[in-house]
Design an enzyme around this catalytic site. Structure first.
Site, short mmCIF file in Angstrom:
data_model
loop_
_atom_site.label_atom_id
_atom_site.label_comp_id
_atom_site.label_asym_id
_atom_site.label_seq_id
_atom_site.Cartn_x
_atom_site.Cartn_y
_atom_site.Cartn_z
N GLY A 282 0.79 -1.50 0.07
CA GLY A 282 -0.01 -0.06 -0.60
C GLY A 282 0.71 1.05 -0.29
O GLY A 282 1.95 1.41 0.90
N GLN B 249 2.84 9.80 1.50
CA GLN B 249 4.12 9.16 1.36
C GLN B 249 5.26 9.98 0.17
O GLN B 249 6.47 9.87 0.05
CB GLN B 249 4.38 8.05 1.01
CG GLN B 249 3.83 7.76 2.82
CD GLN B 249 3.38 5.78 2.90
OE1 GLN B 249 2.94 4.71 2.08
NE2 GLN B 249 4.65 5.19 3.04
N CYS C 145 6.38 -0.97 7.21
CA CYS C 145 5.93 0.72 5.85
C CYS C 145 6.83 1.32 5.04
O CYS C 145 8.20 1.26 5.73
CB CYS C 145 5.59 1.80 6.69
SG CYS C 145 5.21 3.09 6.12
N LEU C 146 6.62 1.70 3.83
CA LEU C 146 7.72 1.57 3.01
C LEU C 146 8.73 3.25 3.06
O LEU C 146 9.30 3.61 3.64
CB LEU C 146 7.11 2.21 1.71
CG LEU C 146 6.34 0.91 1.01
CD1 LEU C 146 5.65 1.10 -0.65
CD2 LEU C 146 7.50 -0.26 0.48
N HIS D 267 -4.19 1.67 7.29
CA HIS D 267 -2.71 2.19 7.82
C HIS D 267 -2.36 3.02 7.32
O HIS D 267 -2.08 4.48 6.99
CB HIS D 267 -1.95 1.05 7.20
CG HIS D 267 0.01 1.26 7.36
ND1 HIS D 267 0.39 1.11 8.41
CD2 HIS D 267 0.36 1.79 6.47
CE1 HIS D 267 1.94 1.55 7.74
NE2 HIS D 267 1.77 2.05 7.09
N HIS E 163 -1.96 7.72 7.15
CA HIS E 163 -0.96 8.98 6.47
C HIS E 163 -1.32 10.19 6.10
O HIS E 163 -1.01 11.02 6.15
CB HIS E 163 -0.88 7.89 5.56
CG HIS E 163 0.62 6.89 5.39
ND1 HIS E 163 1.71 6.84 6.05
CD2 HIS E 163 1.10 5.37 5.26
CE1 HIS E 163 2.71 5.70 6.24
NE2 HIS E 163 2.33 5.18 5.65
NI NI Z 1 2.88 2.79 5.36
#
Ligand code: NI
Length: 168
Positions: free
Chosen positions: A46, A51, A91-92, A133, A137
């Site tokens: 995701g 982000q 998480c990235l 999640h 963000h």
């Molecule tokens: Ni994330």
């Protein structure tokens, strides 16, 4: 298409509250394409526009192993929730860190698709967790912020060290 730069925690831009998309047009579709490519290239399940430093309410999700079932949610709203579930999340924007977070087990979400059409989706399990999640963000929240202050400080220290010395 292009691969976008993913912001890394702790970065103030991850704490911005994203704005609703007023009109789903060419620019949003381009953003979605780039976000999908970025998510797939980073092997994530995701990604939220926040982000990639675009403060708009857009998320892409693909929880499949085959990486061929892209879900796009624009202006997502959780309309109802049921139960609780604990998953180990990653998480990235928080590379190498995994920890358990409690969330709703089942959610009903209303959103727009890339054509700007409204739709509802009922999600359970990992899909439900992933959507929650990503919506976090959009509200400027990173999953590690559910953890204890002590853990958060340790994580930030480790991430900053890795960011200074990426090869170690
Ligand atoms: Ni994330």
């Amino acid at each position: 298409m292009s691969i976008l730069n993913i912001l890394q925690h702790p970065d103030d831009r991850l704490h911005v509250t994203a704005k609703r998309v007023e009109r789903v047009g060419k620019a949003t579709r381009q953003l979605v394409e780039d976000m999908a490519e970025t998510m797939y290239s980073a092997s994530g399940i995701g990604l939220a526009a926040t982000q990639v430093n675009v403060p708009e309410r857009v998320i892409v999700v693909d929880i499949t192993d085959t990486r061929d079932d892209l879900l796009v949610l624009i202006n997502p709203e959780i309309e109802s929730r049921e139960g609780t579930v604990v998953f180990e999340e990653g998480c990235l924007s928080v590379p190498g860190i995994y920890d358990r977070v409690e969330r709703s087990e089942r959610i009903m979400v209303r959103a727009l698709n890339v054509e700007g059409e409204a739709f509802n989706i009922e999600a359970a399990g990992i899909l439900s967790v992933c959507i929650q999640h990503e919506i976090d963000h959009l509200d400027g929240k990173v999953f590690v912020e559910y953890l204890s202050r002590l853990k958060q400080n340790r994580i930030i220290k480790k991430l900053l060290k890795n960011q200074r010395n990426p090869d170690q």
